[in-house]
Design a protein around this motif. Structure first.
Motif, PDB file in Angstrom:
ATOM      1  N   LEU A  28      29.189  35.557 -47.891  1.00 25.28           N
ATOM      2  CA  LEU A  28      27.682  35.591 -48.223  1.00 25.28           C
ATOM      3  C   LEU A  28      26.517  34.827 -47.809  1.00 25.28           C
ATOM      4  O   LEU A  28      25.727  35.178 -47.191  1.00 25.28           O
ATOM      5  CB  LEU A  28      27.755  35.574 -49.789  1.00 25.28           C
ATOM      6  N   PHE A  29      27.063  33.255 -47.769  1.00 26.46           N
ATOM      7  CA  PHE A  29      26.578  32.319 -47.243  1.00 26.46           C
ATOM      8  C   PHE A  29      25.989  32.613 -45.722  1.00 26.46           C
ATOM      9  O   PHE A  29      24.911  32.618 -45.256  1.00 26.46           O
ATOM     10  CB  PHE A  29      26.824  31.179 -47.130  1.00 26.46           C
ATOM     11  N   VAL A  30      27.083  32.978 -44.864  1.00 24.00           N
ATOM     12  CA  VAL A  30      27.098  33.090 -43.564  1.00 24.00           C
ATOM     13  C   VAL A  30      25.813  34.534 -43.229  1.00 24.00           C
ATOM     14  O   VAL A  30      24.925  34.417 -42.469  1.00 24.00           O
ATOM     15  CB  VAL A  30      28.295  33.523 -42.966  1.00 24.00           C
ATOM     16  N   GLU A  31      26.034  35.411 -44.095  1.00 23.33           N
ATOM     17  CA  GLU A  31      25.463  36.915 -43.858  1.00 23.33           C
ATOM     18  C   GLU A  31      23.773  36.337 -44.178  1.00 23.33           C
ATOM     19  O   GLU A  31      23.023  36.922 -43.449  1.00 23.33           O
ATOM     20  CB  GLU A  31      25.908  37.769 -44.928  1.00 23.33           C
ATOM     21  N   VAL A  32      23.774  35.755 -45.226  1.00 23.73           N
ATOM     22  CA  VAL A  32      22.126  35.713 -45.594  1.00 23.73           C
ATOM     23  C   VAL A  32      21.515  34.650 -44.738  1.00 23.73           C
ATOM     24  O   VAL A  32      20.200  34.587 -44.703  1.00 23.73           O
ATOM     25  CB  VAL A  32      21.963  35.491 -47.145  1.00 23.73           C
ATOM     26  N   GLU A  58      17.244  28.309 -49.730  1.00 23.99           N
ATOM     27  CA  GLU A  58      17.588  29.740 -50.189  1.00 23.99           C
ATOM     28  C   GLU A  58      18.604  30.349 -50.115  1.00 23.99           C
ATOM     29  O   GLU A  58      19.315  31.173 -50.981  1.00 23.99           O
ATOM     30  CB  GLU A  58      16.206  30.548 -49.841  1.00 23.99           C
ATOM     31  N   SER A  59      19.625  30.127 -49.099  1.00 28.30           N
ATOM     32  CA  SER A  59      20.659  30.756 -48.867  1.00 28.30           C
ATOM     33  C   SER A  59      21.780  30.042 -49.793  1.00 28.30           C
ATOM     34  O   SER A  59      22.574  30.941 -50.530  1.00 28.30           O
ATOM     35  CB  SER A  59      21.488  30.300 -47.284  1.00 28.30           C
ATOM     36  N   ILE A  60      21.596  28.733 -50.202  1.00 28.45           N
ATOM     37  CA  ILE A  60      22.373  28.178 -51.289  1.00 28.45           C
ATOM     38  C   ILE A  60      22.094  28.823 -52.437  1.00 28.45           C
ATOM     39  O   ILE A  60      23.005  29.168 -53.458  1.00 28.45           O
ATOM     40  CB  ILE A  60      22.154  26.561 -51.288  1.00 28.45           C
ATOM     41  N   GLY A  61      20.723  29.174 -52.784  1.00 29.30           N
ATOM     42  CA  GLY A  61      20.194  29.494 -54.103  1.00 29.30           C
ATOM     43  C   GLY A  61      20.654  30.932 -54.383  1.00 29.30           C
ATOM     44  O   GLY A  61      21.025  31.390 -55.302  1.00 29.30           O
ATOM     45  N   ILE A  62      20.944  31.598 -53.082  1.00 27.66           N
ATOM     46  CA  ILE A  62      21.557  33.087 -53.078  1.00 27.66           C
ATOM     47  C   ILE A  62      23.074  32.983 -53.420  1.00 27.66           C
ATOM     48  O   ILE A  62      23.619  33.712 -54.176  1.00 27.66           O
ATOM     49  CB  ILE A  62      21.262  33.950 -51.877  1.00 27.66           C
TER      50      ILE A  62
END
Lengths: 275, 567
Positions: B175-179, B187-191
């Motif tokens: 998920l992290f890599v995708e976003v 924000e990626s960590i937030g996601i």
């Protein structure tokens, strides 16, 4: 955009409303400018003053009662049904007089806790005092069958919101209550915040460029929900049957949200309904 | 150190057997047959027979449905997960309004609306993570995938109350890599956080054991035991010492569980949590001034209402932290913390406190109040807007304190209700009701108890006469009970309950129901007999009760599938 009262009532009203609202306000109405079919259930619990509610006269020649008077323009289209007995109510043998009434009314099902895994009724000595119905309510079944592809399959509203307590009328499935929105501002925001502007011919605006953290995070709802849905699947094999059923029901909600929020902009008008 | 030496290594010696004949000579043995075992006696035996503990392999708990974090737990968890740097979102769904403990699975079913609100709450938390990423994740300036992996492993483990599996790590990393392709690092960590906070591994109290079980019974892993201890004593995540103990595999032995329980009981963070059990048990809800008659109770403003709530919590803390942390003290202690509005309500000299924020320690008026049943929070919850309710108060004593069952009113109860003379007193009305056919059978069980509390009005103020000038008759009676009888006023009943075996047998059951979100089943008898017996041994120490709960089979094992007993 200005919503006329009539326009709003076309889509919503009462406690529980099945079916789409958004197309009616989107400027791209369904064929022949007619709104889509709607199914509306409106419940007023705890009853009416029956002397002022009950119509008088015979089946073919009857008069509206005082309470029903506002419906006079629609009298020709109205059926008033009375003396209907809720027999399913009696299947729950260990409940108070309130809880089973609403839970059976639209589901025709006893409490899920009073039914064995094979569908038979448990013996009265094993009956639970309270619980959710053992099946969906008719409004949810209709919304599902008509599957209009709208962001909101049904609007579930109630004065008092989630605190339905003994008046838990709506169920998505067995042991799966539908909870209600009760704050008008909250309802408005959830329904209309992403609607296309007037005069746009129903075209959704391009999603605004994310400006702050929460916007950037919300923009990725689809990816997040996809990951969450997958995580439910990773657990299922290790759960006992009743836990599995409950988590499966939860996972279905995640999928519904994914369909609603997905990666397409929320304001985009849906296609025409299936023939 | 411990005041409860009998709960230590010696507990095996004093625990009673499930196969003994306790209270009822006709009890069958509860071996592997399980579901038709003996009935748990409401009264502990004194002294308990020194027979082996519940180690018979057939004796394991009844079916335990998987619980979901309650709203209160979620709030605490978010605070602890990010060490107070993130405000929990207010949009997380409230429990479904129903009678009973907040932990019950039915109160925490996830509807579509609830799922949406869980999503929105997670996003609000995720946004705060993004905004304060440098404080939360020291490696954030590197913005590297390794740093993201560190976040996933560290916070994922805290959030799931156990180390992540390889699949879970991979899913979150993917998920992290995708976003991250089109989203800044913070924000990626937030996601990723937003996903973690919606996963079943976070939202549900999963207890799957080490291996898949064919018998349907699993021994909880060390991390699952840490999770249970965290929820019981902190209503939140297990704290660092619990997680470290679980990591080292040092939570399996009863002494280790006991050591942790005693540590947590001495931790001030556990006090409001434990007070919450007492509130739910005694069905005490926050006083809402709009739900009381403002003309009749002009003194009930927001300050007094909040003070009434706080006084209840303070009283529980006083009892639990005192040398006499007993059931007796709970029902008879006159100690209280009050501020000025409460001093006035309780008929104390108002000058002892300078105002709302000046809380002082006092003894309540000797002839008027003692114990938990005479506190304003309890008395006002169990009353109407204007009038008292002998029914509510009697029902509370019957169902919550004596664990008696009062059947539901019949469907036609309202149409059966008798008419009352105008301006008649609650006692007169109740006597008519008790004499009425259908109504009377149950109301004789409740009303005569509640009528003994007539000295306390609908917000819990003490009075000796009604507004009409009629002198209050505070005589009460507990019918069909061979140790409790007639009494004069709530004070007298409290004294009787303080040493009543029925109450002593009921409290462990209520704690059980709160902890496990279900009623005790047939196969939990052994655990409950053990706890009740230790409660007796400790002279009814409430802290001892909490400790002994974690030493039982029901705490350490879980039956994962329905065994025919309705949960």
């Amino acid at each position: 955009m200005k919503l006329s009262r009539r326009m709003f009532l076309q889509g919503a009203g009462g406690m529980a409303v099945g079916l789409p609202l958004l197309e009616a306000t989107s400027g791209r109405a369904w064929a022949q400018n007619r709104g889509p079919k709607r199914f509306i259930v409106f419940m007023t619990p705890q009853g009416f003053i029956m002397d002022a509610w009950r119509p008088t006269g015979s089946q073919s020649n009857w008069q509206l009662s005082q309470i029903l008077q506002p419906l006079a323009p629609y009298k020709q289209k109205l059926n008033v049904i009375q003396r209907m007995n809720n027999d399913v109510n009696e299947l729950n043998r260990n409940a108070n007089a309130h809880n089973p009434a609403a839970r059976t009314l639209l589901t025709c099902q006893p409490f899920a806790g009073n039914v064995n895994a094979n569908g038979s009724l448990r013996s009265p000595g094993q009956h639970v005092e309270n619980g959710f119905a053992n099946g969906p309510s008719i409004d949810q079944v209709i919304a599902q069958r008509l599957n209009a592809g709208t962001p909101f399959r049904s609007l579930d509203l109630g004065i008092g919101g989630a605190d339905t307590n003994e008046n838990q009328l709506l169920h998505a499935a067995a042991d799966d209550p539908v909870t209600l929105l009760g704050d008008p501002r909250d309802v408005f925001n959830r329904l209309f915040i992403n609607l296309p502007p007037p005069g746009s011919g129903g075209e959704a605006p391009p999603p605004p460029a994310p400006v702050n953290a929460i916007d950037r995070i919300r923009a990725r709802r689809g990816s997040v929900l996809d990951t969450v849905y997958k995580s439910f699947g990773r657990l299922q094999a290790r759960l006992g049957s009743s836990d599995r059923a409950r988590l499966e029901a939860h996972a279905e909600k995640i999928r519904d949200l994914e369909l609603r929020f997905g990666n397409t902009p929320i304001g985009e008008p849906p296609g025409p309904p299936p023939a | 150190m411990s005041r409860y030496p009998s709960l230590g290594a010696g507990f095996l010696l004093i625990a009673v057997s499930c196969s003994g004949t306790i209270g009822d000579p006709g009890l069958p043995s509860s071996g592997a047959s399980g579901s038709d075992g003996p009935v748990i006696p409401d009264r502990p035996v004194d002294p308990p027979p020194p027979v082996p503990a519940c180690t018979d392999p057939g004796v394991k708990p009844s079916f335990m449905p998987t619980l979901r974090l309650t709203r209160d737990q979620y709030t605490n968890v978010i605070q602890d997960l990010f060490e107070g740097q993130v405000a929990p979102s207010d949009v997380f769904p409230r429990g479904i309004d129903r009678k009973g403990y907040s932990t019950h699975p039915e109160a925490n079913v996830v509807s579509l609306l609830a799922a949406e609100d869980i999503l929105r709450a997670a996003e609000e938390v995720g946004a705060q993570i993004a905004e304060s990423i440098d404080q939360i994740l020291p490696c954030a300036s590197s913005a590297s995938p390794t740093c993201a992996q560190t976040f996933i492993n560290t916070y994922g483990k805290r959030a799931f109350r156990r180390p992540l599996t390889r699949d879970e790590q991979d899913d979150l990393a993917a998920l992290f890599v995708e976003v991250r392709r089109d989203t800044p690092f913070a924000e990626s960590i937030g996601i990723v956080t937003t996903a973690i906070l919606q996963m079943p591994q976070f939202l549900y109290v999963l207890e799957l054991g080490q291996t898949t079980s064919t018998s349907g019974i699993v021994a909880l892993t060390n991390h699952e035991l840490a999770q249970r201890l965290g929820l019981l004593f902190l209503n939140s995540l297990p704290d660092a010492p619990l997680i470290e103990a679980a990591d080292r595999g040092e939570l399996s032995a009863p002494e280790q569980l006991q050591e942790q329980a005693e540590r947590l009981l001495n931790d001030p963070r556990s006090q409001p949590v434990l007070a919450n059990f007492f509130k739910e048990w005694l069905e005490v809800e926050p006083v809402d001034p709009t739900q009381k008659n403002a003309g009749r109770f002009p003194q009930l403003d927001d300050d007094l209402a909040a003070s009434i709530d706080r006084e209840f919590e303070e009283f529980i803390k006083i009892v639990l932290s005192s040398e006499e942390d007993t059931l007796d003290a709970l029902f008879s202690s006159r100690e209280a913390m009050v501020n000025r509005p409460l001093a006035e309500l309780y008929g104390l000299d108002p000058s002892i406190s300078s105002g709302v924020d000046d809380w002082v320690s006092v003894q309540l008026p000797e002839q008027e109040r003692a114990g938990v049943l005479t506190r304003a929070a309890l008395l006002s919850t169990h009353a109407h807007r204007t009038l008292t309710s002998p029914v509510f108060r009697g029902h509370l004593v019957r169902t919550q304190i004596l664990c008696d069952t009062i059947p539901n009113p019949p469907p036609d109860a309202n149409s059966q209700a008798p008419a009352y003379p105008e301006d008649s007193s609650p006692r007169t009305r109740s006597e008519i009701l008790q004499a009425a056919p259908t109504c009377g059978t149950c109301h004789v069980q409740m009303d005569p108890i509640g009528l003994g509390f007539e000295n306390f009005d609908a917000i819990g103020a003490y009075r000796t006469e009604y507004l009409t000038g009629e002198i209050i008759d505070n005589s009460g009676e507990v019918l069909d009970n061979d140790e409790l009888d007639t009494f004069a006023g709530g004070l007298d009943l409290s004294q009787q309950l303080a040493t009543a075996d029925a109450a002593r047998g009921c409290v462990p059951k209520q704690l059980f129901r709160y902890m496990y979100g279900r009623k005790e089943g047939e196969r939990d008898k052994c655990s409950l007999i053990q706890v009740t017996s230790q409660f007796n041994q400790s002279r009814y120490s409430l802290r001892g009760l909490l400790t002994s709960m974690v030493l039982t089979d029901t705490f350490r094992y879980r039956t994962t599938a329905e065994d025919g007993v309705v949960p």
